[in-house]
Design a protein around this motif. Structure first.
Motif, PDB file in Angstrom:
ATOM      1  N   ASP A 136      -6.819  23.497 -83.786  1.00  0.00           N
ATOM      2  CA  ASP A 136      -7.639  23.933 -82.936  1.00  0.00           C
ATOM      3  C   ASP A 136      -8.906  24.436 -83.932  1.00  0.00           C
ATOM      4  N   VAL A 164      -6.932  15.463 -87.820  1.00  0.00           N
ATOM      5  CA  VAL A 164      -8.344  16.057 -87.850  1.00  0.00           C
ATOM      6  C   VAL A 164      -9.224  14.988 -88.009  1.00  0.00           C
ATOM      7  N   GLU A 168     -14.898  16.869 -86.812  1.00  0.00           N
ATOM      8  CA  GLU A 168     -14.243  18.206 -86.659  1.00  0.00           C
ATOM      9  C   GLU A 168     -14.102  19.024 -88.004  1.00  0.00           C
ATOM     10  N   THR A 171     -17.524  20.424 -89.417  1.00  0.00           N
ATOM     11  CA  THR A 171     -17.913  21.303 -88.566  1.00  0.00           C
ATOM     12  C   THR A 171     -17.446  22.549 -88.982  1.00  0.00           C
TER      13      THR A 171
END
Length: 354
Positions: A136, A164, A168, A171
């Motif tokens: 996450d 991942v 993602e 960012t």
């Protein structure tokens, strides 16, 4: 009265790392994510030619570093060799973290992370995995503080197998201060087939605070020789080299890694066979009724929850040694093709019980 030696309390309380359970002769050891294939003949030949064990190895591993530097298009000092990628990670942690600092990572992830952080005196900040077992990264970015010194991102994540994505990761990196070191642990990169997955090989020049870890233990089948490496900024890797135990990478390991790179095509054919078997076994488990997340390493994750200990016993009864992480789940490596029938028979028994 004998006074015991005073140990650091956090070390005295720290359980030692325990590797996967060894298997009986008639069982399959699928607990350590090892490559089931024997080394290539050319690798064995290189090892026989390097049996000068009365001499110290090249402490800098210059020949291997140069090959890797040429491969990745970086300078020689932007490559560091260690006794497995876990050794390099330990050196990086020692170089940047100390008491009062924080090291951030997703959890559950590689079980060695908490212990390595504790040894430095720093504090682990564990951000729970998403429901699907992946990182996450939004929550990880929110968990950054002015005490954060290092972040570990594991892709594919061990033991859940989730990647991942590049989007993602980019960012996430935009939210991390350049003073914080990010370590991208890609121990299973060669098994990844998802094109959306992050690839550290292409990112080190874009991010001055990024170090990428890889290893020869998994895809290259050299787990017993302990060779891993890092790609990253020279000043950071120089700091890691300063914390390293000298001469810990053996000459045999270096020669085997060099020979493996010279015959990489043959090795990657074996990797492709493992990947096909991984996907076939996952589909068979899904057909049995398991919820198995997409797998991108050489292993699968079975979310057995509170039934983990019982499930591990069932697998053991069927001659399949797995890695149990109670109370969350079981990781099972993709091993010999001959192990599949026993693995699926055990899994069928467990899923019926659940």
């Amino acid at each position: 009265m004998t006074v015991p030696v005073r140990l650091r309390p956090e070390i005295a309380a720290l359980p030692p790392y325990r590797q996967g359970k060894q298997a009986d002769p008639d069982a399959f050891k699928l607990s350590s994510n090892e490559n089931p294939f024997e080394p290539l003949p050319a690798v064995l030949e290189a090892l026989h030619g390097a049996l000068q064990v009365n001499r110290y190895p090249d402490a800098s591993a210059a020949a291997l570093r140069q090959i890797l530097a040429d491969r990745y298009g970086v300078g020689l000092d932007e490559v560091h060799i260690g006794a497995g990628s876990i050794s390099v990670l330990s050196q990086l942690l020692l170089a940047v973290a100390q008491t009062g600092d924080e090291v951030l990572y997703s959890w559950r992830s590689f079980e060695a992370y908490p212990g390595l952080v504790t040894v430095t005196g720093a504090t682990s900040v564990q951000v729970p995995n998403r429901a699907d077992g992946g990182h996450d990264l939004v929550a990880m970015a929110a968990a950054l503080t002015d005490r954060t010194r290092l972040v570990i991102v594991c892709s594919p994540n061990n033991p859940t197998g989730q990647i991942v994505t590049t989007a993602e990761f980019e960012t996430f990196m935009a939210s991390v201060p350049e003073s914080v070191l990010v370590v991208l642990d890609e121990a299973y990169a060669e098994f990844v087939t998802d094109e959306a997955a992050v690839d550290g090989e292409s990112l080190t020049e874009r991010h001055p605070n990024l170090v990428v870890l890889r290893t020869f233990s998994k895809a290259y089948g050299l787990a017993g020789l302990r060779v891993g490496y890092a790609i990253g900024p020279a000043y950071i890797l120089d700091a890691a080299r300063s914390t390293a135990i000298a001469l810990s990478v053996t000459g045999l390991g270096q020669e085997a890694a060099i020979a493996s790179l010279a015959h990489e095509g043959e090795l990657l054919e074996r990797v492709a066979r493992i990947v096909r078997l991984r996907d076939d076994v996952r589909q068979a488990l899904l057909d049995q009724g398991w919820e198995v997340p997409p797998a991108q390493g050489n292993f699968l994750w079975l979310p057995t929850g509170e039934h983990t200990a019982h499930a591990a016993g069932v697998f053991d009864k069927h001659g399949i040694v797995v890695r149990a992480f109670a109370p969350e789940g079981i990781r099972v490596s993709i091993g010999e093709a001959a192990s599949v029938d026993k693995l699926l028979a055990a899994a069928q028994e467990v899923v019926h019980a659940l």
